[in-house]
Design a protein around this motif. Structure first.
Motif, PDB file in Angstrom:
ATOM      1  N   SER A 119       0.818  -1.208   0.000  1.00  0.00           N
ATOM      2  CA  SER A 119       0.000   0.000   0.000  1.00  0.00           C
ATOM      3  C   SER A 119       0.852   1.260   0.000  1.00  0.00           C
ATOM      4  N   ALA A 120       0.212   2.356  -0.412  1.00  0.00           N
ATOM      5  CA  ALA A 120       0.848   3.662  -0.248  1.00  0.00           C
ATOM      6  C   ALA A 120       0.920   3.995   1.237  1.00  0.00           C
ATOM      7  N   SER A 121       1.909   4.797   1.597  1.00  0.00           N
ATOM      8  CA  SER A 121       2.084   5.205   2.998  1.00  0.00           C
ATOM      9  C   SER A 121       2.413   6.682   3.050  1.00  0.00           C
ATOM     10  N   ASP A 122       1.721   7.384   3.920  1.00  0.00           N
ATOM     11  CA  ASP A 122       2.025   8.788   4.186  1.00  0.00           C
ATOM     12  C   ASP A 122       2.798   8.878   5.489  1.00  0.00           C
ATOM     13  N   VAL A 123       4.066   9.265   5.394  1.00  0.00           N
ATOM     14  CA  VAL A 123       4.892   9.447   6.591  1.00  0.00           C
ATOM     15  C   VAL A 123       4.749  10.909   7.010  1.00  0.00           C
ATOM     16  N   ARG A 124       4.060  11.141   8.119  1.00  0.00           N
ATOM     17  CA  ARG A 124       3.769  12.497   8.584  1.00  0.00           C
ATOM     18  C   ARG A 124       4.853  12.933   9.564  1.00  0.00           C
ATOM     19  N   MET A 125       5.581  13.972   9.179  1.00  0.00           N
ATOM     20  CA  MET A 125       6.748  14.401   9.941  1.00  0.00           C
ATOM     21  C   MET A 125       6.583  15.837  10.429  1.00  0.00           C
ATOM     22  N   ASN A 126       7.081  16.082  11.628  1.00  0.00           N
ATOM     23  CA  ASN A 126       7.014  17.410  12.228  1.00  0.00           C
ATOM     24  C   ASN A 126       8.396  17.814  12.736  1.00  0.00           C
ATOM     25  N   GLY A 127       8.667  19.100  12.676  1.00  0.00           N
ATOM     26  CA  GLY A 127       9.957  19.607  13.144  1.00  0.00           C
ATOM     27  C   GLY A 127       9.973  21.115  13.084  1.00  0.00           C
ATOM     28  N   GLU A 128      11.042  21.668  12.513  1.00  0.00           N
ATOM     29  CA  GLU A 128      11.217  23.118  12.547  1.00  0.00           C
ATOM     30  C   GLU A 128      11.950  23.608  11.308  1.00  0.00           C
ATOM     31  N   LEU A 129      11.620  24.818  10.887  1.00  0.00           N
ATOM     32  CA  LEU A 129      12.404  25.536   9.888  1.00  0.00           C
ATOM     33  C   LEU A 129      13.282  26.537  10.625  1.00  0.00           C
ATOM     34  N   ASP A 130      14.576  26.455  10.412  1.00  0.00           N
ATOM     35  CA  ASP A 130      15.545  27.345  11.064  1.00  0.00           C
ATOM     36  C   ASP A 130      16.188  28.247  10.016  1.00  0.00           C
ATOM     37  N   TRP A 131      16.086  29.549  10.228  1.00  0.00           N
ATOM     38  CA  TRP A 131      16.763  30.527   9.377  1.00  0.00           C
ATOM     39  C   TRP A 131      18.138  30.835   9.950  1.00  0.00           C
ATOM     40  N   ASP A 132      19.108  30.989   9.075  1.00  0.00           N
ATOM     41  CA  ASP A 132      20.466  31.334   9.494  1.00  0.00           C
ATOM     42  C   ASP A 132      20.859  32.639   8.809  1.00  0.00           C
ATOM     43  N   PHE A 133      20.875  33.726   9.595  1.00  0.00           N
ATOM     44  CA  PHE A 133      21.249  35.042   9.076  1.00  0.00           C
ATOM     45  C   PHE A 133      22.628  35.476   9.570  1.00  0.00           C
ATOM     46  N   SER A 134      23.423  34.533  10.050  1.00  0.00           N
ATOM     47  CA  SER A 134      24.710  34.885  10.642  1.00  0.00           C
ATOM     48  C   SER A 134      25.670  35.492   9.625  1.00  0.00           C
ATOM     49  N   ARG A 155       5.898  21.144   9.027  1.00  0.00           N
ATOM     50  CA  ARG A 155       5.203  19.861   8.877  1.00  0.00           C
ATOM     51  C   ARG A 155       5.356  19.387   7.429  1.00  0.00           C
ATOM     52  N   LEU A 156       5.672  18.104   7.252  1.00  0.00           N
ATOM     53  CA  LEU A 156       5.888  17.518   5.926  1.00  0.00           C
ATOM     54  C   LEU A 156       5.229  16.150   5.873  1.00  0.00           C
ATOM     55  N   VAL A 157       4.527  15.885   4.778  1.00  0.00           N
ATOM     56  CA  VAL A 157       3.986  14.552   4.525  1.00  0.00           C
ATOM     57  C   VAL A 157       4.747  13.960   3.346  1.00  0.00           C
ATOM     58  N   PHE A 158       5.505  12.874   3.599  1.00  0.00           N
ATOM     59  CA  PHE A 158       6.283  12.196   2.569  1.00  0.00           C
ATOM     60  C   PHE A 158       5.528  10.944   2.150  1.00  0.00           C
ATOM     61  N   THR A 159       5.108  10.895   0.893  1.00  0.00           N
ATOM     62  CA  THR A 159       4.284   9.795   0.395  1.00  0.00           C
ATOM     63  C   THR A 159       5.138   8.742  -0.299  1.00  0.00           C
ATOM     64  N   ILE A 160       4.995   7.501   0.132  1.00  0.00           N
ATOM     65  CA  ILE A 160       5.622   6.360  -0.529  1.00  0.00           C
ATOM     66  C   ILE A 160       4.529   5.690  -1.363  1.00  0.00           C
ATOM     67  N   SER A 218       5.591  19.279   0.011  1.00  0.00           N
ATOM     68  CA  SER A 218       5.233  20.579   0.570  1.00  0.00           C
ATOM     69  C   SER A 218       5.560  20.632   2.057  1.00  0.00           C
ATOM     70  N   VAL A 219       6.353  21.613   2.437  1.00  0.00           N
ATOM     71  CA  VAL A 219       6.665  21.851   3.844  1.00  0.00           C
ATOM     72  C   VAL A 219       5.755  22.971   4.327  1.00  0.00           C
ATOM     73  N   GLU A 220       4.802  22.640   5.193  1.00  0.00           N
ATOM     74  CA  GLU A 220       3.888  23.627   5.752  1.00  0.00           C
ATOM     75  C   GLU A 220       4.530  24.257   6.985  1.00  0.00           C
ATOM     76  N   LEU A 221       4.450  25.579   7.065  1.00  0.00           N
ATOM     77  CA  LEU A 221       5.003  26.310   8.205  1.00  0.00           C
ATOM     78  C   LEU A 221       3.840  26.724   9.106  1.00  0.00           C
ATOM     79  N   ILE A 222       3.837  26.237  10.340  1.00  0.00           N
ATOM     80  CA  ILE A 222       2.664  26.348  11.202  1.00  0.00           C
ATOM     81  C   ILE A 222       3.009  27.078  12.497  1.00  0.00           C
TER      82      ILE A 222
END
Length: 572
Positions: free
Chosen positions: A341-356, A386-391, A425-429
């Motif tokens: 079957s297809a699988s949606d791997v639902r992943m959560n984390g963070e977007l980090d900006w680097d302005f150094s 948040r990212l959903v990676f579909t296999i 698609s990486v959703e920023l929440i």
């Protein structure tokens, strides 16, 4: 210690290896799962010779006798070359975005231009190796009979992912710097044997996922959107005005700021600004937006030769299932049908900006004070992602037959329902600032694809079996406009040789070598998101996005991989 416990106690040993994956195969599928299968270029889904059959068709576990453990391990050495064919960046400072089908360096800024306008960091030589020098791939499979009809098994393997690492100064840096997607599938399974001809199998999957993306930011894209944020947040410029929008602002208090701005902006801007405050009037927010922002949008707040970057890292979990049927047509031939079957791997984390490494222009210092700090707090703060990676799902049909006492032939066809992958698609929440950050979208629009393979076993004697096979993978990428440099896939051929050697009645080893050739591919990938909005859209809300825009034009060529595999099989 029971046999069952000995089998289960070693299951987590290959997890670190199972997480490794290779980007070029059926889009993002690992080209090697079991080495006994690699030797025939994965043509043996109906062979059912060791515990790895659990991945190809769980019904095949019914053919195995006793408790079986198989541990494959492979090393992948891949390489490719990429040539710039006129990659262009989206324009700022009042210029039109690059939407043309071909590069026009006289009108648009090509990334390879000697003196681009506006300026940008220097472009280095084209990248050489974008893959890890050697990538390990591992798995573990174990099966055991529950009774005369039922067998149980479990597999730990990587079903898909990718790993690319370009140079940070390469010509396509505003599209991707590096990407890593890793998955681990833990797949307990069961088979039921009805008689000597028919067996079925099914399993469930828990899929662990990790993804990390990094890309530099075109700092020229920052300038046009800052002033409204500065004003709305009552920071930077307004603090320097020493008042608020509802109070009279004496001209003598404005003079130092206006004189400072006038050093860096066209002469006509000062004439627009002074009447706004002349006579101690009360400027409104609308007057600021109507006069100040348009006047300064075409003036850079940043040093365009400086750099910044964004990194997304997420972790998550997905689920799936698989089933299979195996039919023994005769003493020498059998047919295999399986579905995963297809699988949606639902992943959560963070977007980090680097302005150094971001530097403000002199004007940027005047109106913001500390541009990196201002961006981090009001315009581009770190946010949850948040990212959903579909296999995609897959249907496999396999056939195995003994042509004579020494020679076996096998064939395999797999249909991949890869058209379900429309975008990454990486959703920023959970955003709290007035200036919202839209999703980061990597458009894919994959098509359905297939994999076909044919292979042979030659039984040299009772202990040694020689193998060979040929496989063709059709890419799911529909054409040049869908070939993002983060997944520069194309049709592939893989040829393999291998052997199986029986050390004793309970121990055997498999060895295989494969050469994978990836067809050259042209990319003409256009990014519609130009900083904050999609091209042609001025509305807030659904139109918001986060990217640099531009068109990646390149040619991928001389792409291939060498794969060495070794597998240990044990009957307990």
């Amino acid at each position: 210690m029971s046999t069952h416990y000995r089998v289960l106690s070693g299951l987590f040993l290959p997890l670190a290896l199972g997480a490794s994956s290779f980007v070029w195969s059926a889009g993002a599928e690992v080209p090697v799962i079991a080495i006994s299968s690699q030797g025939t270029s994965n043509a043996n889904s109906a062979e059912a010779n060791d515990a790895s059959v659990l991945f190809y068709n769980p019904a095949g576990m019914a053919r195995l006798r006793g408790t079986n453990v198989s541990q494959p391990f492979a090393l992948i050495a891949a390489s490719t070359k990429v040539e710039n064919k006129g990659t262009t960046r989206a324009q700022d400072m009042g210029q039109a975005p690059d939407t043309g089908p071909t590069a026009d360096c006289s009108k648009y800024d090509c990334m390879s231009a000697a003196n681009p306008k506006p300026a940008m960091p220097a472009v280095g030589p084209q990248p050489g190796g974008i893959f890890p020098a050697v990538l390990p791939v591992g798995a573990l499979f174990a099966t055991t009979p529950y009774n005369d009809s039922i067998s149980l098994g479990i597999g730990v393997f990587s079903p898909g992912g990718g790993n690319l690492n370009y140079k940070s100064d390469w010509f396509g840096r505003y599209f991707i710097d590096s990407v890593a997607i890793e998955t681990i599938n833990i797949n307990p399974s069961m088979s039921i044997r009805f008689d000597d001809k028919h067996s079925i199998g099914f399993g469930v999957s828990a899929i662990l996922g990790h993804a990390k993306f990094k890309k530099p930011i075109d700092v020229n894209k920052i300038a046009p959107y800052l002033f409204k944020s500065i004003i709305n947040n009552n920071k930077g410029l307004i603090e320097k005005l020493n008042g608020d929008l509802g109070s009279p602002l004496p001209v003598d208090e404005l003079a130092p700021l206006l004189e400072g701005i006038a050093q860096f902006v066209p002469a006509g801007v000062k004439d627009l600004l002074i009447p706004l405050f002349a006579g101690g009037g009360v400027p409104t927010l609308g007057q600021f937006n109507d006069v100040l922002i348009p006047a300064l949008n075409n003036v850079s707040l940043t040093d365009p030769t400086s750099t910044s970057s964004a990194t997304v890292e997420v972790y998550g979990l997905g689920y799936g299932w698989n089933l299979g049927y195996m039919y023994q047509m005769s003493d020498k031939s059998r047919l295999s049908v399986s579905y995963r079957s297809a699988s949606d791997v639902r992943m959560n984390g963070e977007l980090d900006w680097d302005f150094s490494d971001l530097r403000a222009s002199e004007l940027g210092n005047v109106v913001t004070g500390d541009l990196p700090a201002f961006l981090s707090e009001y315009y581009r703060p770190d946010v949850d992602a948040r990212l959903v990676f579909t296999i995609p799902s897959k249907l496999n049909i396999g056939f195995f037959t003994e042509l004579n006492d020494r020679l076996d032939m096998m064939m395999s066809y797999t249909f991949n329902k890869s058209s379900v992958v429309e975008s990454l698609s990486v959703e920023l929440i959970n955003q709290t600032t007035d200036t919202k950050q839209g999703p980061v979208v990597l458009a894919q629009n994959w098509r359905d694809s297939f994999t076909a393979a044919v292979g042979f076993n030659y039984h040299w004697n009772d202990k040694l079996t020689l193998r060979t096979g040929l496989q063709f993978d059709q890419t799911p990428i529909s054409g040049p406009t869908g070939r993002h440099p983060g997944l520069a896939d194309n049709d592939r051929w893989m040829t393999s040789v291998g052997l199986g050697y029986e050390v004793d009645k309970n121990t055997s080893i498999d060895f295989a070598y494969s050469y994978m050739y990836i067809m050259p591919g042209i990319s003409n990938y256009h990014e519609r998101c130009t900083g904050t909005y999609y091209e042609g859209s001025a509305a807030q809300g659904a139109s918001e996005c986060t990217a640099d825009g531009g068109t990646f034009r390149g040619r991928f060529y001389d792409s291939h991989a060498h794969i060495l595999g070794l597998q240990f099989n044990k009957k307990l």
